[in-house]
Motif scaffolding. Sequence first.
Motif, PDB file in Angstrom:
ATOM      1  N   ASN A 503       0.853  -1.147  -0.018  1.00  0.00           N
ATOM      2  CA  ASN A 503      -0.037  -0.120   0.023  1.00  0.00           C
ATOM      3  C   ASN A 503       0.810   1.349   0.050  1.00  0.00           C
ATOM      4  N   ARG A 504       0.384   2.364  -0.821  1.00  0.00           N
ATOM      5  CA  ARG A 504       1.350   3.376  -0.890  1.00  0.00           C
ATOM      6  C   ARG A 504       0.542   4.624  -0.971  1.00  0.00           C
ATOM      7  N   LYS A 505       1.131   5.821  -0.341  1.00  0.00           N
ATOM      8  CA  LYS A 505       0.430   7.068  -0.164  1.00  0.00           C
ATOM      9  C   LYS A 505       1.321   7.860  -1.017  1.00  0.00           C
ATOM     10  N   ALA A 506       0.728   8.697  -1.851  1.00  0.00           N
ATOM     11  CA  ALA A 506       1.132   9.725  -2.785  1.00  0.00           C
ATOM     12  C   ALA A 506       1.990  10.620  -2.131  1.00  0.00           C
ATOM     13  N   GLY A 507       3.234  10.766  -2.650  1.00  0.00           N
ATOM     14  CA  GLY A 507       4.218  11.731  -2.188  1.00  0.00           C
ATOM     15  C   GLY A 507       4.890  12.529  -3.259  1.00  0.00           C
ATOM     16  N   TRP A 508       5.391  14.061  -2.921  1.00  0.00           N
ATOM     17  CA  TRP A 508       6.065  14.624  -3.814  1.00  0.00           C
ATOM     18  C   TRP A 508       7.612  15.186  -3.518  1.00  0.00           C
ATOM     19  N   TRP A 509       8.336  15.478  -4.266  1.00  0.00           N
ATOM     20  CA  TRP A 509       9.384  16.378  -3.880  1.00  0.00           C
ATOM     21  C   TRP A 509       9.232  17.455  -4.567  1.00  0.00           C
ATOM     22  N   CYS A 510       9.799  18.615  -4.051  1.00  0.00           N
ATOM     23  CA  CYS A 510       9.886  20.142  -4.271  1.00  0.00           C
ATOM     24  C   CYS A 510      11.338  20.149  -4.732  1.00  0.00           C
ATOM     25  N   LEU A 561      14.727  31.157 -10.616  1.00  0.00           N
ATOM     26  CA  LEU A 561      14.804  29.628  -9.940  1.00  0.00           C
ATOM     27  C   LEU A 561      13.655  29.104 -10.713  1.00  0.00           C
ATOM     28  N   HIS A 562      13.808  27.807 -10.719  1.00  0.00           N
ATOM     29  CA  HIS A 562      12.842  26.806 -11.202  1.00  0.00           C
ATOM     30  C   HIS A 562      12.388  25.814 -10.288  1.00  0.00           C
ATOM     31  N   LEU A 563      10.972  25.951  -9.862  1.00  0.00           N
ATOM     32  CA  LEU A 563      10.716  24.931  -8.855  1.00  0.00           C
ATOM     33  C   LEU A 563       9.902  23.696  -9.406  1.00  0.00           C
ATOM     34  N   THR A 564      10.185  22.556  -9.365  1.00  0.00           N
ATOM     35  CA  THR A 564       9.780  21.431 -10.020  1.00  0.00           C
ATOM     36  C   THR A 564       9.240  20.513  -8.997  1.00  0.00           C
ATOM     37  N   PHE A 565       7.791  20.155  -9.059  1.00  0.00           N
ATOM     38  CA  PHE A 565       7.197  19.400  -8.040  1.00  0.00           C
ATOM     39  C   PHE A 565       6.973  17.960  -8.758  1.00  0.00           C
ATOM     40  N   VAL A 566       7.871  16.880  -8.290  1.00  0.00           N
ATOM     41  CA  VAL A 566       7.872  15.585  -8.874  1.00  0.00           C
ATOM     42  C   VAL A 566       7.151  14.536  -8.127  1.00  0.00           C
ATOM     43  N   SER A 567       6.031  13.788  -8.339  1.00  0.00           N
ATOM     44  CA  SER A 567       5.236  12.849  -7.849  1.00  0.00           C
ATOM     45  C   SER A 567       6.306  11.614  -7.740  1.00  0.00           C
ATOM     46  N   ASP A 568       6.350  10.903  -6.483  1.00  0.00           N
ATOM     47  CA  ASP A 568       6.923   9.672  -6.448  1.00  0.00           C
ATOM     48  C   ASP A 568       6.017   8.260  -6.666  1.00  0.00           C
ATOM     49  N   THR A 569       4.771   8.491  -6.982  1.00  0.00           N
ATOM     50  CA  THR A 569       3.882   7.626  -7.115  1.00  0.00           C
ATOM     51  C   THR A 569       3.166   7.581  -8.643  1.00  0.00           C
ATOM     52  N   VAL A 571       2.924   9.022 -12.992  1.00  0.00           N
ATOM     53  CA  VAL A 571       3.867   9.480 -13.909  1.00  0.00           C
ATOM     54  C   VAL A 571       3.311  10.502 -14.630  1.00  0.00           C
ATOM     55  N   GLY A 572       4.163  11.616 -15.207  1.00  0.00           N
ATOM     56  CA  GLY A 572       3.582  12.643 -15.910  1.00  0.00           C
ATOM     57  C   GLY A 572       2.916  13.828 -15.461  1.00  0.00           C
ATOM     58  N   GLU A 573       3.023  13.762 -13.884  1.00  0.00           N
ATOM     59  CA  GLU A 573       2.166  14.824 -12.908  1.00  0.00           C
ATOM     60  C   GLU A 573       3.317  16.025 -12.745  1.00  0.00           C
ATOM     61  N   ASP A 574       4.332  16.100 -13.161  1.00  0.00           N
ATOM     62  CA  ASP A 574       5.253  17.398 -12.984  1.00  0.00           C
ATOM     63  C   ASP A 574       4.706  18.769 -12.936  1.00  0.00           C
ATOM     64  N   GLN A 575       4.923  19.413 -11.991  1.00  0.00           N
ATOM     65  CA  GLN A 575       4.439  20.842 -11.955  1.00  0.00           C
ATOM     66  C   GLN A 575       5.561  21.835 -11.880  1.00  0.00           C
ATOM     67  N   SER A 576       5.669  22.783 -12.555  1.00  0.00           N
ATOM     68  CA  SER A 576       6.569  23.817 -12.672  1.00  0.00           C
ATOM     69  C   SER A 576       6.207  24.924 -12.289  1.00  0.00           C
ATOM     70  N   VAL A 577       7.045  25.886 -11.543  1.00  0.00           N
ATOM     71  CA  VAL A 577       6.992  27.348 -11.418  1.00  0.00           C
ATOM     72  C   VAL A 577       8.296  28.061 -11.309  1.00  0.00           C
ATOM     73  N   PHE A 578       8.281  29.066 -11.888  1.00  0.00           N
ATOM     74  CA  PHE A 578       9.259  30.075 -12.014  1.00  0.00           C
ATOM     75  C   PHE A 578       9.322  31.083 -11.130  1.00  0.00           C
ATOM     76  N   LEU A 579      10.402  31.275 -10.034  1.00  0.00           N
ATOM     77  CA  LEU A 579      10.310  32.312  -9.030  1.00  0.00           C
ATOM     78  C   LEU A 579      11.669  33.047  -9.021  1.00  0.00           C
ATOM     79  N   THR A 580      11.612  34.417  -8.700  1.00  0.00           N
ATOM     80  CA  THR A 580      12.920  35.149  -8.684  1.00  0.00           C
ATOM     81  C   THR A 580      13.042  35.638  -7.267  1.00  0.00           C
ATOM     82  N   LEU A 581      14.302  35.243  -6.997  1.00  0.00           N
ATOM     83  CA  LEU A 581      15.003  35.497  -5.786  1.00  0.00           C
ATOM     84  C   LEU A 581      15.807  36.648  -5.987  1.00  0.00           C
ATOM     85  N   LYS A 582      15.497  37.665  -5.288  1.00  0.00           N
ATOM     86  CA  LYS A 582      16.426  38.883  -5.304  1.00  0.00           C
ATOM     87  C   LYS A 582      17.313  39.344  -4.072  1.00  0.00           C
TER      88      LYS A 582
END
Length: 650
Positions: A503-510, A561-569, A571-582
């Motif tokens: 059994n597996r719960k969905a998880g993500w990396w940022c 900077l490029h934020l990528t959210f990757v699922s560990d459970t 496939v194909g559900e990556d989400q991307s966000v661009f942020l500026t760090l000043k």
Amino acid sequence: MAEYNYDGGLAAYFLLAFLALILIPVTLSLASNLRSAPVVQGCQCQECISHREEIRQAERPTLTNPGAHTKTLLVGAGWALFSAVLYFVLTSKSTMTVYDPFTILGISSSATEKEIKKFYKKLSLKFHPDTVKLAEGQTAEEAAAYFIELTKAYKALTDEVVRKNFLEFGHPDGKQTVEVGLALPKWLVDAHNSVWVLGAYALVIGGVLPYIVGKWWFGSRSKTKDGVQAKTAGIFFKDISEESTTSTLVLSLSKGCESELPQVLKLSNSLSPQIDALQRDVVDRLGPLSSNITKLPSKESKVAFTLLYAHLLRIPLSSPELRFAQRELLLHVPTLLGSLLAMSLGHGWLPTTLEVMHLHGYFTQALMPGKSNLLQFPSITEETLEGASTNDTEKLVQILREEPQRAKNLLSAASHIGKLEVVDAQFKVIGERLVTPGAFVQLVFKVRQISVMSGGSESQELDSEQLATEAKADDAFLIGKTDVEDMPSYTPQWAHAPHWPANRKAGWWCVVGDLKTQKVFVPPFKFTDVPWTNPEERPQRDYRSFKMQFQAPQQIGVYTLHLTFVSDTHVGEDQSVFLTLKVEDLSALDADEQAVEDEISDPEEDTLAGQMAVMRGGKVKKSPYHGEESDEESTTDGDDDSDSDSSDSD
């Protein structure tokens, strides 16, 4: 003189203490697990229901792997033994008694000597051997012994010599033999068993104990902090590179499995014909990738390669032994991938890091890289898709319309294959309006899950009061100690994973990376328990906030900077966000803000850092213990000098 008693009475006390030391913490642990374990709902598609039953059957307790139910039975048996020993202790008569003349005479300890003599006279008339009436079953010798006991007790309280013996040795007859009970069974100290006992003692102390300690010591030293063997880590270190792809990473996993699970892979010796047939099938389906198997050094690594790709290709295994071996390999894959991820992060390689993370989803869904993501859904095959694109949800809608019998399965799976939606993400510094060099920055992001078949959730307009409430909750979370926002109403769910052996719960990396340099900017943050969007139940806050802390660069500038959210459970559900760090210089702060910054950063004069700053001509803060006092003292001295001068002039 002491005599030792091996009747086993004290051994029962020892056994009680031993059982209590084991049973109490184990019972509390089982009770806490039972109380804290949440009821987890899972995907209700037919494939997941059948698969959960297979998992339950596979996880049934055995002699080598007892489950929670077996542990509960063992704990119950332990408490039953504890109760039996306790009953024996409470009902057995104690042989250790203290001589008490008052108890023997049956008189109060506060009685005077006159009362004692009077009471003894009555007892002597009643129990004297010449006048006593024997009770039924009583002999004359017993009656005489009892009268002697009464006389000794009387003299212990009245006769000076006998009383001295009683006070000094605790008995009217003087020094007595002391009986000492030992918590050892009699057979253990029997002279006839001495050779066997000494042999067993030597075996335990000289053999078993060093073996256990040595196995633990060298076993812990042979593993890295990521939980893999040092040999496996060496293989990964040689194989991994910035250009690593999923196929080369699977090749490394196959090599690593040889040193991680040698006993499991040795079954190839007894199942050689079935392994050879499966290997030919895998090679035929892999096409050009099949040449990788020739790069493997041993038969065991080729078996691992075959079983891993048989899972990705969804090839059914007929042999129970092969299914067991494949299950053990797959359950160890996350640990191996964790080691590969740590090495990739050590080099800061962004592409390789993402490839390793994607492999988690591929193995969970039993999906070959490059295949359609729609194959994650139940009852969907390559023939069903008929050339649909990799992520064509329109094909699913068409199947739902044309084949109603599949609709229930597909809709249930769609409600458990969540697509992550990023509500908001921004960099914040506690107590500052700007990011300065070296400042501790908090990346705060808000996420929720939406169905893969939906285009996205609509954002609702909030009034000023609702916005103030949201801002207050965000500020409280920002200054809090936890990295995950508390959400008591959240109910965990098992993800749709009908091919994963647990059994597996969905998880993500940022993952925060720099696309220009292709480097990881901040180590990834792993999170789980993301709520599903539910505007009806939570109209305002149907998301969850997470935060990760890192230190801003020392160089002033603007970082895209490029934020990528990757699922560990999935496939194909990556989400991307661009942020500026000043990152701005301290001069951009107001005068008051700079003063506060300087006051915080300047060392005290009494510290070693303060003394070094003084030698360099830098600023220091006055000591709170000596600074103001020394100024007052110098002023007072000056006043004293001026007063003395004026008195002299007078």
